[in-house]
Write an enzyme that holds these catalytic residues in place. Structure first.
Site, PDB file in Angstrom:
ATOM      1  CG  ASP A 534     -22.571  43.168  34.481  1.00  0.00           C
ATOM      2  OD1 ASP A 534     -22.275  43.680  33.489  1.00  0.00           O
ATOM      3  OD2 ASP A 534     -22.177  43.626  35.629  1.00  0.00           O
ATOM      4  CD  GLU A 614      -2.330  17.396  49.659  1.00  0.00           C
ATOM      5  OE1 GLU A 614      -3.608  17.902  50.093  1.00  0.00           O
ATOM      6  OE2 GLU A 614      -1.215  17.889  50.182  1.00  0.00           O
TER       7      GLU A 614
END
Ligand code: DGJ
Length: 729
Positions: A534, A614
């Site tokens: 928020d 990777e």
């Protein structure tokens, strides 16, 4: 001048670059809401309202001979209570004589340069833009309650903020049972509501529904802004799209219990009331004291994209504070999904070495580093490093990590305590528990009563000591359970209804003190993922861990929903392992990278188990993110796919502020056999400029925006693609 008072019509007009907000003091002294929408100049919009006798809507006593006049049908800036406006009210109070009514009439107003601030609460600040403040004072002479309605007007940002200060102007105590931040009326039109509901691991799911008659309530009573309902709501024209149509956004800048009520009433008029949740709320307002409500950030725009851009801009520039607000955020690795509680120095060092090799800049040591923390049964409250796991202490570990060229960050959950902790054994009354009642447990922990000064000091000192003693430049501040059994053993019984709000006042103050004392520390908010995502938290923590769900396909909806109100720079997003730990889904590393690049980018997996190929791919991802970060975090963000498209694909686009560069990302969630190619129109480019598209061809921005781009077939498990669009002339 953004704010004007027109004496002849008694109008107060607020103007931003593209919007007008009007109110009018009527002949009775009521403060009527007149208009909020596109810029209108000085026109008096009171012609819009016709009053007539509505039968069962009664009349104020001094208007008893005019049955056309009723508070029940009048748009208002902040409502009265218990005196004939039967819709949702802004306030509820009771006086010492037991009466439960209040009726507010205009007393005065003042126009000030600069933006007001709210004592003890986060609020939008001016920064390098300019703002003006309007304060309209209303008074109820019977209950002696005075209300100061404050409006902050940000011209350039097209944002208006609101808060109310409620003052006891009498000599007897008043109890506030509801104290909303604002009331906004939309008397005409056909509206949809877009709200952001969810659950743990699936926060801020967007839902768009037409308003129906009655009261829609979007709320949290969980003592946190919550995974379940974000304190942000949009009302938009039923026909509104990303590009067109009236859209209103209302964001409460608060991290505790909140409530937004949207009423479509008997006359098809819409009223929105938003603020602190009044359930279990009661505030004792003694004479000459006042109560400040949290701030609401309001904007209205043509289309959802423009509305989002306004919220992104104001949060990025005028909500987030400190040195990280617009600057580079370190690419981090967090060990949580790599080790969980099973960590030790050897494992951490190995993980950090791999991370340093691929270009990671910050190592975050998550939960499990402190004494007795072998699982989630014990340890919270005692923030002392576990020397079994870290034989060289935290400083020994930090030294090694720093020697690799990495900064060090630490996980804490300071608001919590386990029963099995020295802190709880010494101070059981510091935990919130209701008398004579076994408390609700969640993750085996209790919540500390921050409304107590000694708890406030304990938390501040604990964190301040950690930050002083160790070379820590990042804190992940977690919060892993809702508030229940809310009771302060230090507060008298009539004031127990104040505890949750006082908790948040104290939390904000701790954050304020820490961010001022340690400005070099980057705080990342977290509450079991995005349970406290928020604008209140964003004032202190420039980024918030968006969700405990790190599956990129789940994250697509979570991040899509989050994007309506919050900027990309606020979204903590990590590449994690495949199969994913929350869903078991397998996804390509490229897709995981593409999705995490819509945020404050990082990794959260065991790099020691990956192949060289990777690791090389990750190295390239990090280099790419670092190069694109200024555009991703501080440029313009466009949603290219809609809620309807999300069953097949998600697409989004970043555009540099000067439109010299753009990045389009697409993830196919459901590749369809023999289907038409995905074709999208780009947004936000310079129509007259020529762009190179992935180095493959050059074309005018106008072509990409009007005729679009046709994607090659993207097949397989969750394929993704990034399209680099670079201005060449
Ligand atoms: C919940 C957080 O959201 C996770 O990322 C992790 O930090 C755990 N808590 C640790 O307990």
């Amino acid at each position: 001048m953004s704010i004007r008072y027109i004496e002849s019509t008694r109008q107060l007009i607020l103007e931003t670059a593209h919007t007008s907000y009007q109110m009018k003091i009527d002949g009775m002294g009521y403060l009527n809401h007149q208009f909020y929408g596109p810029k209108l100049g000085q026109n008096d919009m009171s012609y819009l309202y016709r009053t007539y006798d509505h039968g069962f809507s009664g009349n104020p006593y001094d208007m008893r001979n005019n049955r056309d006049f009723s508070l029940d049908s009048m748009p208002q800036e902040y409502t009265s209570f218990g005196v004939g406006d039967f819709r949702v009210n802004s306030i509820a109070s009771s006086c010492s004589d037991g009466s439960r009514c209040a009726e507010f009439r205009y007393e005065a107003h003042e126009i000030l340069d600069g933006k007001y601030s709210i004592p003890g609460l986060p609020s939008v600040y001016e920064g390098d833009t300019q703002a003006q403040t309007l304060i309209v004072t209303l008074l109820d002479t019977a209950a002696n309650i005075r209300i100061k309605l404050c409006y902050g007007v940000f011209d350039e940002l097209d944002v208006i903020t609101r808060t109310a200060e409620i003052i006891n102007a009498g000599s007897e105590t008043v109890w506030l049972r509801k104290a909303s931040s604002m009331c906004l009326e939309l008397p005409f039109g056909k509206w949809d509501m877009i709200h952001f509901y969810g659950r743990h691991c699936m926060e801020r799911q967007p839902e768009r529904v037409p308003l129906f008659h009655g009261i829609h309530t979007l709320a949290s009573g969980r003592g946190m802004s919550s995974h379940q309902h974000n304190p942000f709501v949009i009302l938009c024209d039923h026909e509104a799209t990303e590009e067109n149509g009236a859209c209103y956004g209302m964001m409460l800048m608060y991290s505790g219990n909140h409530k937004t009520e949207i009423e479509l009433d008997q006359f098809d008029s819409v009223r929105v009331v938003t603020g602190i949740n009044d359930d279990r709320f009661r505030w004792e307002l003694s004479p000459a004291t006042s109560f400040h409500t949290p701030e609401v950030i309001l904007s209205c725009a043509n289309g959802l994209t423009e509305l989002s851009h306004r919220f992104h801009r104001v949060i990025r520039n005028n909500v987030v504070r400190g040195q990280y607000k617009l600057s580079h955020r370190p690419v981090l690795i967090n060990n949580w999904e790599a080790t969980y509680f099973d960590l030790n120095e050897e494992k951490i060092v190995k993980l950090a070495e791999k991370a340093a090799d691929i270009g990671v800049e910050l190592f975050v040591l998550d939960d499990g580093w402190f004494k007795n923390r072998v699982d989630d049964n014990a340890g919270l409250g005692d923030w002392i490093p576990d020397t079994d796991k870290l034989p060289n202490g935290l400083d020994g570990l930090i030294e090694k990590i720093n020697a690799m060229g990495l900064r060090f960050g630490l996980w804490v959950e300071p608001e919590m305590v386990n029963e099995d902790s020295d802190l709880y054994r010494a101070h059981p009354d510091w935990a919130m528990t209701a008398p004579n009642r076994a408390p609700m447990m969640a993750r085996n922990q209790l919540v500390l009563d921050l409304s107590r000064q000694e708890v406030h000091e304990y938390i501040y000192n604990t964190l301040s000591d950690l930050l002083t003693k160790y070379n820590i430049t990042y804190i992940k501040w977690d919060f892993n359970r809702p508030l229940a059994d809310v009771y302060s053993h230090a507060a008298p019984s009539p004031r127990q209804g104040e505890v949750t709000h006082r908790y948040y006042l104290s939390l904000y103050k701790i954050y304020d003190r820490l961010t001022k004392a340690f400005p070099h520390v980057l705080f990342e908010g977290c509450a079991g993922g995005g349970g406290r995502f928020d604008a209140g938290m964003l004032q202190y923590s420039p980024q918030i861990w968006c969700s405990d769900n790190t599956d990129p396909i789940s994250r697509l909806t979570i991040q899509y929903g989050t994007s309506f109100g919050y900027p990309v720079s606020a979204i903590g997003a990590h590449v994690s392992a495949t199969p994913n730990h929350q869903t078991g889904r397998l996804t390509p590393l490229s897709t995981r990278g593409t999705v995490a690049m819509m945020g404050a980018f990082g990794y959260e997996l065991d790099l020691t188990k990956l192949s060289d190929a990777e690791l090389d791919e990750m190295k390239a991802q990090i280099a790419r993110f670092k190069e694109l970060e200024p555009m991703i975090h501080n440029g313009l963000y466009y949603r290219l796919s809609s809620m309807e498209d999300s069953g097949c694909y998600f697409a989004w686009q970043f555009v540099a502020p000067d439109r010299s560069r753009s990045l389009l990302s697409i993830v196919v969630t459901n590749p369809l056999a023999n289907a038409a190619a995905i074709h999208l129109r780009l947004k936000g480019l310079d129509p007259d400029a020529t762009y190179s598209v992935n180095g493959e061809f050059e074309i005018l921005g106008a072509a990409l925006m009007n005729s679009g781009y046709t994607f090659p077939r993207l097949m397989g498990d969750y394929p993704s693609m990034q399209l680099d669009i670079i201005k060449v002339k």
